[in-house]
Scaffold this active site. Structure first.
Site, PDB file in Angstrom:
ATOM      1  N   GLY A  70      37.019  45.603  39.218  1.00 35.25           N
ATOM      2  CA  GLY A  70      37.243  46.612  40.244  1.00 35.25           C
ATOM      3  C   GLY A  70      38.252  46.180  41.279  1.00 35.25           C
ATOM      4  CG  ASN A  71      37.650  42.851  43.860  1.00 33.35           C
ATOM      5  OD1 ASN A  71      37.592  43.471  44.917  1.00 33.35           O
ATOM      6  ND2 ASN A  71      36.654  42.106  43.430  1.00 33.35           N
ATOM      7  CE  LYS A  91      25.788  41.350  42.352  1.00 33.78           C
ATOM      8  NZ  LYS A  91      27.086  40.683  42.246  1.00 33.78           N
ATOM      9  CE  LYS A 121      34.664  43.876  35.213  1.00 38.71           C
ATOM     10  NZ  LYS A 121      34.440  42.602  35.850  1.00 38.71           N
ATOM     11  CE  LYS A 175      35.681  38.042  36.337  1.00 42.10           C
ATOM     12  NZ  LYS A 175      34.811  38.342  37.483  1.00 42.10           N
TER      13      LYS A 175
END
Length: 310
Positions: free
Chosen positions: A10-11, A126, A210, A272
């Protein structure tokens, strides 16, 4: 030809609508390169900055009437819609420019099922929405039961859970579109988190990573390769030190050993790597890659990125 799931951060999509569209056009070039090479491509994307902006806009607009603040699952759905719209436009335009007018591109709202018993719900970590003073946050917590914590010295923010994805509600539609040759954009922002409550699935306030959602999607559609596109060409060990080393091709046991050594930063490279391991372990022959957006084609060809196999 390989079936490839790509996870875009997203960044990497900017902090405004105009900036996002420009960056979507850049991402579209790398995605089109893979399609031209004959790969079947499915795209997931992050939404961290974007969903935060949406939530904050509703908080500011309805500061005197909290009941009108948009629920977080709906904010995630909104971010899926407009990020998917930009990516869909950009990819379609890039394909038309390369004489591939017949390749359909579609973005779909995606609900991702989570387990109510996930331990993440007992420790929400979060942050979402705006910043409040401690006094304001304590008042809101008393009134709503929500959890607020101090965030990096900038104020108090609401904290929500980050559960692991269990299933994708629209998986049959997703598989049908992929099998029909569509380029599908799905699981935006980790998906709209839902739980089965009573007689139906209902959205909940949570944030699904994500990369984990994209790895789950890749496994469900029987992808060959799962590639996480980020800001670096490789995963490194001893990052930032004189003896830092780029990882080129590793197996799952070695990557788990690096995790045990705390080689990867939590909230950054660690999820990740964990998502890549999840996919690589899900079936023999599957490969996960972590690479930079600009080197997507090279990563698929084995000349860039960090490849992880079981």
């Amino acid at each position: 030809m390989a079936k490839v799931v790509i996870a875009l951060g997203g960044n990497a999509l900017g902090n405004s609508a105009n900036e996002q569209l420009a960056k979507a056009e850049l991402a579209a070039k790398s995605i089109a390169d893979l399609i031209i090479a004959g790969h079947q491509v499915v795209i997931a994307h992050g939404n961290g900055p974007q969903v935060g902006q949406i939530r904050l806009a509703f908080e500011k607009a309805n500061a005197d009437d909290p009941e009108k603040i948009m629920p977080f699952p709906e904010c995630t759905a909104m971010s899926q819609g407009y990020i998917g719209y930009h990516l869909q436009q950009a990819i379609d335009e890039e394909l038309v420019a390369r004489d591939l007018k017949e390749v359909p591109v579609i973005s779909m709202l995606t609900q991702v099922v989570v387990d109510p018993a996930d331990p993440a719900f007992s420790n929400p970590t979060k942050p979402i929405g705006g910043y409040y003073s401690e006094e304001e946050a304590q008042k809101i917590m008393t009134e709503t039961g929500d959890v607020y914590k101090e965030d990096a010295g900038r104020g108090w923010r609401r904290m929500v859970a980050s559960p692991k994805p269990v299933d994708i509600y629209e998986k049959m539609s997703l598989k049908t579109l992929v099998e029909a040759g569509h380029i599908v954009i799905a699981c935006g922002g980790g998906g709209i988190p839902v739980q089965y409550q009573g007689t139906r699935y209902q959205g909940i306030d949570a944030v699904i990573d994500k990369d984990f959602a994209a790895a789950k999607m890749a496994a469900l559609i029987d992808a060959d390769i799962f590639i996480i596109l980020t800001a670096v060409d490789h995963v490194f060990v001893n990052f930032g030190k004189e003896n830092q080393k780029a990882l080129i091709e590793e197996n799952v046991p070695q990557m788990k050993a690096y995790i045990a050594e705390n080689q990867f930063a939590p909230g950054s490279m660690l999820p990740k790597v964990e998502a890549a391991i999840d996919f690589a372990e899900s079936k023999d022959g599957r490969k996960a890659i972590i690479a930079s957006l600009e080197q997507a084609t090279e990563a698929i060809n084995g000349t860039s990125g960090t490849a992880i196999k079981n």
